[in-house]
Design an enzyme around this catalytic site. Structure first.
Site, PDB file in Angstrom:
ATOM      1  N   HIS A  13       0.875  -1.203   0.000  1.00  8.93           N
ATOM      2  CA  HIS A  13       0.000   0.000   0.000  1.00  8.93           C
ATOM      3  C   HIS A  13       0.897   1.234   0.000  1.00  8.93           C
ATOM      4  CE1 HIS A  13      -3.879   2.112   1.396  1.00  8.93           C
ATOM      5  NE2 HIS A  13      -2.991   3.060   1.099  1.00  8.93           N
ATOM      6  N   HIS A  15       1.568   5.366  -1.729  1.00  5.96           N
ATOM      7  CA  HIS A  15       1.228   6.542  -2.547  1.00  5.96           C
ATOM      8  C   HIS A  15       2.530   7.171  -3.032  1.00  5.96           C
ATOM      9  CE1 HIS A  15      -2.985   6.648  -1.068  1.00  5.96           C
ATOM     10  NE2 HIS A  15      -2.439   6.096  -0.003  1.00  5.96           N
ATOM     11  N   ASN A  41      -5.069   7.305  -6.202  1.00  7.77           N
ATOM     12  CA  ASN A  41      -5.827   8.528  -5.869  1.00  7.77           C
ATOM     13  C   ASN A  41      -5.101   9.791  -6.315  1.00  7.77           C
ATOM     14  OD1 ASN A  41      -3.881   8.088  -3.829  1.00  7.77           O
ATOM     15  ND2 ASN A  41      -5.065   9.203  -2.301  1.00  7.77           N
ATOM     16  N   LYS A  99      -9.357  -0.282  -6.061  1.00  7.68           N
ATOM     17  CA  LYS A  99      -9.374   0.323  -4.732  1.00  7.68           C
ATOM     18  C   LYS A  99     -10.707   1.022  -4.512  1.00  7.68           C
ATOM     19  CE  LYS A  99      -7.844   2.063  -0.796  1.00  7.68           C
ATOM     20  NZ  LYS A  99      -6.748   3.008  -0.553  1.00  7.68           N
ATOM     21  N   HIS A 136     -10.546   1.091   1.536  1.00  3.82           N
ATOM     22  CA  HIS A 136     -10.382   2.086   2.606  1.00  3.82           C
ATOM     23  C   HIS A 136     -11.631   1.955   3.468  1.00  3.82           C
ATOM     24  CE1 HIS A 136      -8.893   6.042   4.279  1.00  3.82           C
ATOM     25  NE2 HIS A 136     -10.080   5.903   4.832  1.00  3.82           N
ATOM     26  N   HIS A 174      -4.785  -0.636   5.731  1.00  2.16           N
ATOM     27  CA  HIS A 174      -4.385   0.137   6.908  1.00  2.16           C
ATOM     28  C   HIS A 174      -5.351  -0.019   8.094  1.00  2.16           C
ATOM     29  CE1 HIS A 174      -7.165   2.839   4.911  1.00  2.16           C
ATOM     30  NE2 HIS A 174      -6.275   3.295   4.064  1.00  2.16           N
ATOM     31  N   LEU A 219      -5.148   9.219   7.758  1.00  2.00           N
ATOM     32  CA  LEU A 219      -6.450   8.560   7.804  1.00  2.00           C
ATOM     33  C   LEU A 219      -6.296   7.098   7.415  1.00  2.00           C
ATOM     34  CD1 LEU A 219      -8.615  11.429   6.303  1.00  2.00           C
ATOM     35  CD2 LEU A 219      -8.643  10.591   8.670  1.00  2.00           C
ATOM     36  N   ASP A 247       1.212   2.606   3.550  1.00  2.00           N
ATOM     37  CA  ASP A 247       0.365   3.785   3.327  1.00  2.00           C
ATOM     38  C   ASP A 247       1.190   5.059   3.401  1.00  2.00           C
ATOM     39  OD1 ASP A 247      -1.901   5.205   2.707  1.00  2.00           O
ATOM     40  OD2 ASP A 247      -2.678   5.231   4.751  1.00  2.00           O
ATOM     41  N   HIS A 251       3.036  14.488   1.547  1.00  2.00           N
ATOM     42  CA  HIS A 251       2.481  15.823   1.286  1.00  2.00           C
ATOM     43  C   HIS A 251       3.589  16.812   1.603  1.00  2.00           C
ATOM     44  CE1 HIS A 251      -1.787  14.574   0.998  1.00  2.00           C
ATOM     45  NE2 HIS A 251      -1.471  13.674   1.911  1.00  2.00           N
ATOM     46  N   ALA A 263      -3.921  14.879   5.285  1.00  2.00           N
ATOM     47  CA  ALA A 263      -3.770  13.588   5.960  1.00  2.00           C
ATOM     48  C   ALA A 263      -2.730  12.745   5.245  1.00  2.00           C
ATOM     49  CB  ALA A 263      -5.103  12.857   5.966  1.00  2.00           C
TER      50      ALA A 263
HETATM   51  C1  NCD Z   1      -3.619   9.112   1.873  1.00  2.00           C
HETATM   52  C2  NCD Z   1      -3.101  10.133   0.862  1.00  2.00           C
HETATM   53  O1  NCD Z   1      -2.615  11.195   1.250  1.00  2.00           O
HETATM   54  O2  NCD Z   1      -3.177   9.845  -0.358  1.00  2.00           O
HETATM   55  N1  NCD Z   1      -3.678   9.748   3.174  1.00  2.00           N
HETATM   56  C3  NCD Z   1      -3.665   9.106   4.368  1.00  2.00           C
HETATM   57  O3  NCD Z   1      -3.835   9.758   5.392  1.00  2.00           O
HETATM   58  N2  NCD Z   1      -3.444   7.822   4.444  1.00  2.00           N
HETATM   59  C4  NCD Z   1      -4.911   8.578   1.443  1.00  2.00           C
HETATM   60  C5  NCD Z   1      -5.313   7.325   2.174  1.00  2.00           C
HETATM   61  O4  NCD Z   1      -4.747   6.258   1.984  1.00  2.00           O
HETATM   62  O5  NCD Z   1      -6.244   7.399   2.981  1.00  2.00           O
HETATM   63 ZN    ZN Z   2      -3.426   5.063   1.423  1.00  2.00          ZN
END
Ligand code: NCD
Ligand code: ZN
Length: 344
Positions: A13, A15, A41, A99, A136, A174, A219, A247, A251, A263
């Site tokens: 998992h 990003h 996403n 997803k 999720h 998660h 999150l 996860d 950011h 988040a």
């Molecule tokens: C994730 C993101 O920023 O893409 N943020 C997070 O808090 N985990 C999105 C997600 O997996 O919920």
């Molecule tokens: Zn995620």
């Protein structure tokens, strides 16, 4: 010096975004992991096979050639995803899963699903073609307390999905609560879960005690200590239903240190070191390899990795930030000491 040699892990998992952020973060993961499940996403989201193909190419171009790394692609489920889209995904060997983001649940989930039952024909196609559904698992109703959202999703939505589609492979992503651990443990072998480093390392005090600490905000949100303990027990138990998924969700620092902070925790710079910290504290380093390198591959019906990695027990300091072009990304545990280090 104490060392630990294990099969190379995968991150189930992750990003990685696009552009400059992608260039920074992808090489952190590629240094550690052989493969990663890439979350879709983006804005706009990755909803079809063609977009996933282009995104995979962008990721491969951003990855330094010294690494042998495979991004495993995932499609974002929307209200418009059809059974035909599922068939196409099943036929594309670079696409692994769909997803499900309940609309409004998290970062870039506005195009997510608003009525799960209306999508049942599409989900039936996932069951038929044996394409896993990654979830999720949080309800999004405004009147539901943020700390209860995962438990209520399990009670109201996931139980129904499981009963309606008993042969559908599901990853509850998660997991953050004892309720989720108990649900996954008592479910059939079609249902598994990923666990992040932040939910194993911290409870909700990390976000709120001594001031608001935005770099612990993700999150689903961190929960009470009883839940953290249940997650550590599940991860270190050797139960193959639980496997590594960071996860890691980068950011820019100024977007987290903000009156309405984003988040997501950035952990990919030290994927295996962060989990080693947890497993060491729980006296369960012998269980790390199964969790990090075997059970995820087995669930996705992919071969286990051949390469090995070695970790050394040596203190090192996490940087205060990483550069993203001219801007900054603050990692989880910025400036703190980690006790395990990947040997390169
Ligand atoms: C994730 C993101 O920023 O893409 N943020 C997070 O808090 N985990 C999105 C997600 O997996 O919920
Ligand atoms: Zn995620």
């Amino acid at each position: 010096m104490q060392t630990l040699t294990i099969t190379q892990p995968d991150d189930w998992h992750l990003h990685v975004r696009t552009g400059d952020m992608l260039k920074t973060v992808i090489n952190h993961t590629a240094r550690q992991c052989a493969r990663a499940i890439i979350m879709p996403n983006l804005q706009p989201p990755v909803t079809n096979v063609e977009q996933a193909f282009h995104y995979q190419q962008e990721i491969q171009q951003a990855t330094e050639s010294q690494y042998d790394f495979t991004p495993l692609m995932v499609l974002y489920l929307t209200n418009e995803t059809s059974p035909e889209d599922v068939k196409k995904a099943a036929e594309a060997d670079f696409v692994q899963a769909f997803k499900l983001y309940p609309a409004g649940a998290t970062t870039n989930s506005a195009q997510g699903v608003t009525d799960l039952q209306a999508l049942f024909p599409t989900i039936a196609a996932m069951e038929k073609y044996d394409v896993p559904l990654l979830i999720h698992g949080e309800v999004t109703d405004a009147d539901i307390d943020i700390f209860d959202r995962e438990r209520l999703f399990i009670e109201t939505k996931l139980s129904l999905l499981q009963k309606t589609f008993p042969n559908l492979r599901i990853v509850l992503e998660h997991v953050t609560t004892k309720d989720a651990v108990d649900f996954v443990m008592s479910a059939s072998d079609k249902i598994a879960a990923t666990i992040t480093p932040q939910h194993l390392l911290y409870n909700r005090n990390a976000i709120l005690v001594g001031g608001i600490k935005p770099h612990y905000y993700c999150l689903p949100i961190l929960k009470r200590e009883t839940h953290r303990l249940a997650l550590v027990e599940a991860a270190t138990s050797g139960n193959s239903k639980f496997f590594l998924g960071t996860d890691s969700a980068p950011h820019l620092s100024h977007l987290k240190e903000n009156s309405c902070g984003c988040a997501g925790c950035y952990s990919a710079y030290a994927t295996i070191e962060l989990y080693a910290e947890v497993f060491d504290q729980a006296n369960s380093l012998d269980k790390l390899e199964g969790f990090a390198s075997f059970y995820g591959a087995d669930f996705y019906q992919l071969p286990r990795n051949n390469k090995i990695i070695t970790l050394e027990k040596i203190d090192w300091q996490v940087p205060a930030h990483y550069a993203v072009a001219e801007q900054q990304l603050t990692p989880l545990k910025a400036g703190e000491t980690l006790h395990w280090k990947l040997k390169v």
